[in-house]
Scaffold this motif. Structure first.
Motif, PDB file in Angstrom:
ATOM      1  N   THR A   1       5.982   4.789   2.157  1.00  0.00           N
ATOM      2  CA  THR A   1       5.778   4.732   3.604  1.00  0.00           C
ATOM      3  C   THR A   1       4.439   4.082   3.932  1.00  0.00           C
ATOM      4  O   THR A   1       4.358   3.226   4.821  1.00  0.00           O
ATOM      5  CB  THR A   1       5.883   6.138   4.220  1.00  0.00           C
TER       6      THR A   1
ATOM      7  N   SER B   1       4.609   0.370   3.207  1.00  0.00           N
ATOM      8  CA  SER B   1       5.338  -0.292   4.288  1.00  0.00           C
ATOM      9  C   SER B   1       4.442  -0.459   5.513  1.00  0.00           C
ATOM     10  O   SER B   1       4.402  -1.527   6.133  1.00  0.00           O
ATOM     11  CB  SER B   1       6.592   0.518   4.649  1.00  0.00           C
ATOM     12  N   PHE B   2       3.711   0.579   5.861  1.00  0.00           N
ATOM     13  CA  PHE B   2       2.795   0.540   7.006  1.00  0.00           C
ATOM     14  C   PHE B   2       1.749  -0.568   6.827  1.00  0.00           C
ATOM     15  O   PHE B   2       1.410  -1.283   7.770  1.00  0.00           O
ATOM     16  CB  PHE B   2       2.114   1.900   7.172  1.00  0.00           C
TER      17      PHE B   2
ATOM     18  N   ASP C   1      11.380   0.825   6.339  1.00  0.00           N
ATOM     19  CA  ASP C   1      10.436   0.641   7.437  1.00  0.00           C
ATOM     20  C   ASP C   1       9.760   1.981   7.748  1.00  0.00           C
ATOM     21  O   ASP C   1      10.440   2.990   7.963  1.00  0.00           O
ATOM     22  CB  ASP C   1      11.160   0.118   8.671  1.00  0.00           C
ATOM     23  N   TRP C   2       8.446   1.981   7.756  1.00  0.00           N
ATOM     24  CA  TRP C   2       7.677   3.211   7.949  1.00  0.00           C
ATOM     25  C   TRP C   2       8.017   3.899   9.264  1.00  0.00           C
ATOM     26  O   TRP C   2       7.981   5.115   9.348  1.00  0.00           O
ATOM     27  CB  TRP C   2       6.177   2.930   7.847  1.00  0.00           C
TER      28      TRP C   2
ATOM     29  N   THR D   1      11.049   6.094   8.781  1.00  0.00           N
ATOM     30  CA  THR D   1      10.713   7.277   7.992  1.00  0.00           C
ATOM     31  C   THR D   1       9.987   8.302   8.854  1.00  0.00           C
ATOM     32  O   THR D   1      10.338   9.484   8.851  1.00  0.00           O
ATOM     33  CB  THR D   1       9.852   6.895   6.772  1.00  0.00           C
TER      34      THR D   1
ATOM     35  N   ILE E   1      -2.105   5.268   9.759  1.00  0.00           N
ATOM     36  CA  ILE E   1      -0.726   5.716   9.984  1.00  0.00           C
ATOM     37  C   ILE E   1      -0.710   7.066  10.710  1.00  0.00           C
ATOM     38  O   ILE E   1       0.249   7.363  11.425  1.00  0.00           O
ATOM     39  CB  ILE E   1       0.084   5.765   8.666  1.00  0.00           C
TER      40      ILE E   1
END
Length: 124
Positions: A51, A54-55, A64-65, A68, A105
């Motif tokens: 995650t 991806s971010f 895709d974060w 999630t 994030i």
């Protein structure tokens, strides 16, 4: 992946995650191969790593974060103790610290997870 009968809520969380976000299937299969079973807290270490990658835009093939985080927010809002324990301890608790790449994030967490994050890591 269909619901596993007579399973714990935390194992069902893993099952529901890979059903909703199939990009985690490979991670799941590797996890089960290595561990011999589903260990949600251990599995979620890899979920956190993918995650955050991806971010940061470092894993183009990863889930895709946003999807999630949306899934985990939905699950966290259910208020099921076993599910919360995994999400809080093994997802929110393992997000990057303020000095690590990807820490931003935390500003993308939904309201339920953001409140839980602040409780366990008030300094970020």
């Amino acid at each position: 992946m269909a619901a596993i009968p007579n399973t714990t809520p935390s194992v069902q969380l893993v099952s529901d995650l890979i059903t909703r976000i199939p990009e985690f299937r490979g991670v799941y299969e590797t996890h089960v191969f290595r561990q011999g079973d589903v260990l949600p807290h251990v599995f979620f270490w890899d979920v956190v790593q993918d995650t955050v990658r991806s971010f940061l835009g470092e894993a183009p093939g990863a889930a895709d974060w946003r999807r999630t985080l949306a899934f985990l927010e939905e699950q966290s809002a259910r208020g099921v103790f076993d599910i919360d324990e995994v999400i809080v301890t093994s997802f929110l608790g393992d997000l990057p610290s303020p000095h690590e790449p990807g820490h931003a994030i935390i500003h993308q967490l939904g309201p339920v997870m953001a409140a839980k994050f602040v409780r366990i890591r008030p300094l970020g």
